[in-house]
Design a protein around this motif. Sequence first.
Motif, mmCIF file in Angstrom:
data_model
loop_
_atom_site.group_PDB
_atom_site.id
_atom_site.type_symbol
_atom_site.label_atom_id
_atom_site.label_comp_id
_atom_site.label_asym_id
_atom_site.label_seq_id
_atom_site.Cartn_x
_atom_site.Cartn_y
_atom_site.Cartn_z
ATOM 1 N N ASN A 125 0.737 -1.273 -0.095
ATOM 2 C CA ASN A 125 -0.095 -0.098 0.107
ATOM 3 C C ASN A 125 0.995 1.235 -0.036
ATOM 4 O O ASN A 125 2.094 1.091 0.257
ATOM 5 N N VAL A 126 0.469 2.180 -0.282
ATOM 6 C CA VAL A 126 1.065 3.773 -0.476
ATOM 7 C C VAL A 126 0.636 4.279 1.049
ATOM 8 O O VAL A 126 -0.417 4.082 1.834
ATOM 9 N N TRP A 127 1.812 5.196 1.383
ATOM 10 C CA TRP A 127 1.733 5.838 2.892
ATOM 11 C C TRP A 127 0.148 6.524 2.873
ATOM 12 O O TRP A 127 -0.491 6.265 4.031
ATOM 13 N N GLU A 128 -0.457 7.439 1.997
ATOM 14 C CA GLU A 128 -1.508 7.970 2.240
ATOM 15 C C GLU A 128 -2.639 7.080 2.440
ATOM 16 O O GLU A 128 -3.752 7.486 3.151
ATOM 17 N N ASP A 129 -2.732 5.637 2.063
ATOM 18 C CA ASP A 129 -3.874 4.889 2.201
ATOM 19 C C ASP A 129 -3.778 3.795 3.184
ATOM 20 O O ASP A 129 -4.655 3.084 3.306
ATOM 21 N N LEU A 130 -2.508 4.143 4.148
ATOM 22 C CA LEU A 130 -2.551 3.056 5.073
ATOM 23 C C LEU A 130 -3.464 3.148 6.218
ATOM 24 O O LEU A 130 -3.978 4.504 6.672
ATOM 25 N N GLU A 131 -4.101 2.093 6.730
ATOM 26 C CA GLU A 131 -5.197 2.197 7.805
ATOM 27 C C GLU A 131 -4.414 2.908 9.028
ATOM 28 O O GLU A 131 -5.143 3.692 9.639
ATOM 29 N N LEU A 132 -3.309 2.609 9.261
ATOM 30 C CA LEU A 132 -2.536 3.360 10.483
ATOM 31 C C LEU A 132 -2.432 4.878 10.185
ATOM 32 O O LEU A 132 -2.873 5.617 11.110
ATOM 33 N N VAL A 133 -2.272 5.408 8.929
ATOM 34 C CA VAL A 133 -2.265 6.885 8.844
ATOM 35 C C VAL A 133 -3.833 7.180 8.866
ATOM 36 O O VAL A 133 -4.064 8.426 9.611
ATOM 37 N N ARG A 134 -4.862 6.767 8.151
ATOM 38 C CA ARG A 134 -6.166 7.120 8.326
ATOM 39 C C ARG A 134 -6.594 7.224 9.709
ATOM 40 O O ARG A 134 -7.197 8.142 10.016
ATOM 41 N N ASN A 135 -6.087 6.191 10.647
ATOM 42 C CA ASN A 135 -6.715 6.265 11.939
ATOM 43 C C ASN A 135 -6.015 7.387 12.776
ATOM 44 O O ASN A 135 -6.711 7.812 13.705
ATOM 45 N N TRP A 136 -4.673 7.624 12.417
ATOM 46 C CA TRP A 136 -4.194 8.495 13.449
ATOM 47 C C TRP A 136 -4.833 9.920 12.788
ATOM 48 O O TRP A 136 -4.916 10.909 13.617
#
Length: 240
Positions: free
Chosen positions: A215-226
């Motif tokens: 996955n790309v950084w912008e679409d990571l669940e980790l990024v979305r959650n934060w």
Amino acid sequence: MMFGQTPVTHVGVDPFNPPNPDVWPATMAPVQQILREGLDLGPVTVFVGENGSGKSTLVEGIAMAYGVNSEGGSTGAMHHSRTTESDLHSGLKLTRNPGSSKYGYFLRAETMHGFFTYLADNPSMGRPDSDYHGMSHGESFLELILNRFRGGGLWILDEPESALSFSGCLSLLSVLTQLVDGGDSQVILSTHSPMLASLPGADIYEVGPWGLRPNVWEDLELVRNWRSFMDAPQRFLKYI
């Protein structure tokens, strides 16, 4: 970012010693996928995912297959306290770049205290090391990185953000970026930190019951959650 002769190009199953598919950790989906399909490694590989997803098992197995101490340190380090690692490394085969550096270093936050004691008792080349025990956890972690992460090699880190502040993570990003820019270094990182996951040029894999999902950084669940939490923390806090 300049890419040169990175140490390892591929990780896969050892055909002469394949792990038992019915025994942990070969029962985990991400391990099954690597044993079945293998994984090409670029200059930077980042694994993200929930606790227990298999991130640490993967980086530990790759580190040990490369010949790096399972509890931290360089190739040849002999530090050992309590056996907790799996035997995944014995079933892995790494494809190496001819002529690349054979040096490697593994840092894992959970074993750093014992590793610092090992360094104090076994000074490099007869010279005393920094007084890591006299520093805070984050200070000692960064000091070790600045002292040891130099030149070409394979640099493996398991959830280093647990020792670091925001500024500490930025400092680590700077060190790792400079190493990879040198062209003969390679980074493998497991993390819960969206900051560290943003390491330039990284191939990012979300680790979970599905296996390994690029996955790309912008679409990571980790990024979305934060992002969701930072935008409106009260939406999360009311459920705890």
